[in-house]
Write a protein that holds these residues in place. Structure first.
Motif, PDB file in Angstrom:
ATOM      1  N   UNK A 123      35.615  22.621  40.846  1.00 40.42           N
ATOM      2  CA  UNK A 123      35.455  23.799  41.720  1.00 40.42           C
ATOM      3  C   UNK A 123      35.571  25.089  40.901  1.00 40.42           C
ATOM      4  N   UNK A 124      35.167  26.218  41.500  1.00 41.80           N
ATOM      5  CA  UNK A 124      35.162  27.475  40.771  1.00 41.80           C
ATOM      6  C   UNK A 124      36.426  28.296  40.888  1.00 41.80           C
ATOM      7  N   UNK A 125      37.562  27.686  41.378  1.00 41.33           N
ATOM      8  CA  UNK A 125      38.741  28.485  41.672  1.00 41.33           C
ATOM      9  C   UNK A 125      39.444  29.038  40.434  1.00 41.33           C
ATOM     10  N   UNK A 126      39.138  28.514  39.228  1.00 39.54           N
ATOM     11  CA  UNK A 126      39.827  28.963  38.035  1.00 39.54           C
ATOM     12  C   UNK A 126      39.298  30.299  37.532  1.00 39.54           C
ATOM     13  N   UNK A 127      38.178  30.730  38.023  1.00 38.82           N
ATOM     14  CA  UNK A 127      37.588  32.000  37.631  1.00 38.82           C
ATOM     15  C   UNK A 127      37.792  33.025  38.742  1.00 38.82           C
ATOM     16  N   UNK A 128      38.068  34.289  38.373  1.00 32.84           N
ATOM     17  CA  UNK A 128      38.269  35.297  39.424  1.00 32.84           C
ATOM     18  C   UNK A 128      37.023  35.515  40.272  1.00 32.84           C
ATOM     19  N   UNK A 129      35.847  35.257  39.688  1.00 32.87           N
ATOM     20  CA  UNK A 129      34.610  35.482  40.428  1.00 32.87           C
ATOM     21  C   UNK A 129      34.518  34.560  41.641  1.00 32.87           C
ATOM     22  N   UNK A 130      35.166  33.390  41.559  1.00 29.36           N
ATOM     23  CA  UNK A 130      35.060  32.413  42.650  1.00 29.36           C
ATOM     24  C   UNK A 130      35.633  32.948  43.962  1.00 29.36           C
ATOM     25  N   UNK A 131      36.710  33.744  43.871  1.00 26.59           N
ATOM     26  CA  UNK A 131      37.333  34.272  45.089  1.00 26.59           C
ATOM     27  C   UNK A 131      36.554  35.442  45.682  1.00 26.59           C
ATOM     28  N   UNK A 132      35.593  35.970  44.923  1.00 27.16           N
ATOM     29  CA  UNK A 132      34.863  37.162  45.360  1.00 27.16           C
ATOM     30  C   UNK A 132      33.461  36.861  45.886  1.00 27.16           C
ATOM     31  N   UNK A 133      32.974  35.652  45.648  1.00 26.79           N
ATOM     32  CA  UNK A 133      31.606  35.322  46.066  1.00 26.79           C
ATOM     33  C   UNK A 133      31.431  35.440  47.583  1.00 26.79           C
ATOM     34  N   UNK A 134      32.408  34.930  48.341  1.00 30.20           N
ATOM     35  CA  UNK A 134      32.280  34.973  49.804  1.00 30.20           C
ATOM     36  C   UNK A 134      32.278  36.405  50.339  1.00 30.20           C
ATOM     37  N   UNK A 135      33.297  37.250  50.043  1.00 32.45           N
ATOM     38  CA  UNK A 135      33.291  38.611  50.605  1.00 32.45           C
ATOM     39  C   UNK A 135      32.276  39.556  49.990  1.00 32.45           C
ATOM     40  N   UNK A 136      31.924  39.348  48.720  1.00 30.54           N
ATOM     41  CA  UNK A 136      31.081  40.320  48.010  1.00 30.54           C
ATOM     42  C   UNK A 136      29.593  39.956  48.028  1.00 30.54           C
ATOM     43  N   UNK A 137      29.289  38.658  48.046  1.00 30.46           N
ATOM     44  CA  UNK A 137      27.893  38.221  47.988  1.00 30.46           C
ATOM     45  C   UNK A 137      27.408  37.615  49.310  1.00 30.46           C
ATOM     46  N   UNK A 138      28.121  36.621  49.820  1.00 28.94           N
ATOM     47  CA  UNK A 138      27.615  35.867  50.970  1.00 28.94           C
ATOM     48  C   UNK A 138      27.766  36.624  52.287  1.00 28.94           C
ATOM     49  N   UNK A 139      28.927  37.202  52.543  1.00 30.93           N
ATOM     50  CA  UNK A 139      29.103  37.899  53.827  1.00 30.93           C
ATOM     51  C   UNK A 139      28.147  39.076  54.010  1.00 30.93           C
ATOM     52  N   UNK A 140      27.877  39.881  52.980  1.00 30.79           N
ATOM     53  CA  UNK A 140      26.873  40.940  53.161  1.00 30.79           C
ATOM     54  C   UNK A 140      25.493  40.395  53.547  1.00 30.79           C
ATOM     55  N   UNK A 141      25.130  39.228  52.991  1.00 28.95           N
ATOM     56  CA  UNK A 141      23.859  38.592  53.354  1.00 28.95           C
ATOM     57  C   UNK A 141      23.884  38.183  54.824  1.00 28.95           C
ATOM     58  N   UNK A 142      25.019  37.618  55.261  1.00 30.69           N
ATOM     59  CA  UNK A 142      25.157  37.201  56.659  1.00 30.69           C
ATOM     60  C   UNK A 142      25.162  38.408  57.595  1.00 30.69           C
ATOM     61  N   UNK A 143      25.675  39.541  57.119  1.00 34.21           N
ATOM     62  CA  UNK A 143      25.643  40.767  57.930  1.00 34.21           C
ATOM     63  C   UNK A 143      24.206  41.225  58.169  1.00 34.21           C
ATOM     64  N   UNK A 144      23.365  41.044  57.155  1.00 32.51           N
ATOM     65  CA  UNK A 144      21.947  41.372  57.323  1.00 32.51           C
ATOM     66  C   UNK A 144      21.276  40.395  58.292  1.00 32.51           C
ATOM     67  N   UNK A 145      21.642  39.109  58.182  1.00 31.19           N
ATOM     68  CA  UNK A 145      21.099  38.097  59.092  1.00 31.19           C
ATOM     69  C   UNK A 145      21.503  38.380  60.534  1.00 31.19           C
TER      70      UNK A 145
END
Length: 208
Positions: A1-23
């Motif tokens: 899993x990607x939990x060892x990298x700080x980027x892993x905790x940011x993908x959902x709020x920073x990348x995916x949720x904005x896409x879902x907001x557009x949807x």
């Protein structure tokens, strides 16, 4: 899993949720269903969203620097997409902490665009140092609102972790000016954002 990298905790709020907001503008129920499912999966399996995005990129044979991309996207992230890191209490101390956390993350998100311009980047580093100090001052103002010694200790531990990663960020910058490894700076900045988020999540958990 990607939990060892700080980027892993940011993908959902920073990348995916904005896409879902557009949807959501086109299909509310589909967006809300996906949002709930992904949030639940991320809660149970930290790093799930990261692994999902990496899997899609591999399928599409896309080559993207995720550290640089997520750091840059942090600047465009809305408060509603990172609700777990935003305090809802209305007292000045809590709202000030919201502002200081958001300000630091906004400044850090400029790094990918400014790192190659030495003069501009040096000014940005000064802004980051000031923003770090202001965030720590804001955390100190919150301490009086935290109930019980164990909860105060939990926040104090988060603060120590934040200070540790702030120093690490400073050392990474020194190495960058010697060796020119930009990606190391991106990763260190993401760690700092993650630690700021952990402070916010701790305050939220202890006070709301």
């Amino acid at each position: 899993m990607g939990e060892e990298s700080p980027v892993s905790s940011l993908v959902l709020p920073v990348l995916i949720r904005p896409v879902l907001s557009q949807l959501e503008k086109r299909h509310v129920s589909a967006s809300q269903t996906l949002r709930a499912a992904l949030s639940k999966a991320e809660a149970v399996h930290p790093g799930f969203a990261y692994d999902l995005v990496i899997g899609i990129m591999r399928r599409g044979e896309l080559s993207v620097n995720m550290n640089e991309s997520i750091l840059r996207l942090q600047g465009a992230a809305s408060e509603s997409d990172a609700i777990e890191y935003r305090l809802s209490r209305t007292e000045d101390a809590f709202q000030e902490l919201n502002k200081k956390s958001a300000s630091l993350k906004k400044i850090l998100s400029r790094i990918p665009d400014e790192i190659t311009d030495r003069k501009t980047f040096l000014e940005t580093i000064k802004e980051i140092a000031s923003a770090i100090k202001k965030l720590l001052d804001a955390v100190n103002e919150i301490t009086g609102f935290i109930p019980g010694p164990s909860n105060k200790q939990a926040l104090e531990q988060r603060k120590r972790e934040f200070v540790k990663f702030s120093k690490r960020f400073s050392n990474t910058l020194k190495d960058y000016f010697k060796e020119g490894q930009a990606n190391a700076v991106f990763v260190s900045a993401l760690f700092l954002i993650h630690q700021a988020n952990m402070i916010m999540a701790t305050v939220k958990n202890k006070c709301e």
